[in-house]
Design a protein around this motif. Sequence first.
Motif, PDB file in Angstrom:
ATOM      1  N   PRO A  78       2.359  23.163 -24.816  1.00 16.79           N
ATOM      2  CA  PRO A  78       3.027  22.095 -25.547  1.00 16.79           C
ATOM      3  C   PRO A  78       3.132  22.411 -27.049  1.00 16.79           C
ATOM      4  CG  PRO A  78       1.499  21.159 -23.981  1.00 16.79           C
ATOM      5  CD  PRO A  78       1.258  22.651 -23.972  1.00 16.79           C
ATOM      6  N   GLY A  79       4.332  22.249 -27.577  1.00 16.58           N
ATOM      7  CA  GLY A  79       4.559  22.493 -28.998  1.00 16.58           C
ATOM      8  C   GLY A  79       4.838  23.953 -29.341  1.00 16.58           C
ATOM      9  N   THR A  80       4.934  24.831 -28.311  1.00 13.41           N
ATOM     10  CA  THR A  80       5.227  26.242 -28.561  1.00 13.41           C
ATOM     11  C   THR A  80       6.547  26.630 -27.903  1.00 13.41           C
ATOM     12  OG1 THR A  80       4.055  27.052 -26.606  1.00 13.41           O
ATOM     13  CG2 THR A  80       2.758  26.802 -28.618  1.00 13.41           C
ATOM     14  N   SER A  81       6.987  27.831 -28.137  1.00  9.63           N
ATOM     15  CA  SER A  81       8.254  28.328 -27.607  1.00  9.63           C
ATOM     16  C   SER A  81       8.166  28.687 -26.125  1.00  9.63           C
ATOM     17  CB  SER A  81       8.677  29.577 -28.379  1.00  9.63           C
ATOM     18  OG  SER A  81       8.850  29.274 -29.731  1.00  9.63           O
TER      19      SER A  81
END
Length: 47
Positions: A22-25
Amino acid sequence: MWIFGKQVKQQEIYIKITMGAPGTSVICISFHIAEHWCSVVEKINTV
């Protein structure tokens, strides 16, 4: 995980990606010239 093909300069490219944390590419697992035509996007459920 998703597997799909993309036409680039008359070559079918095989692409396999998965969501990152979550929150990453997104993470690219595999990216190469396809051995076979990949006409449908395929979602693979992994545990």
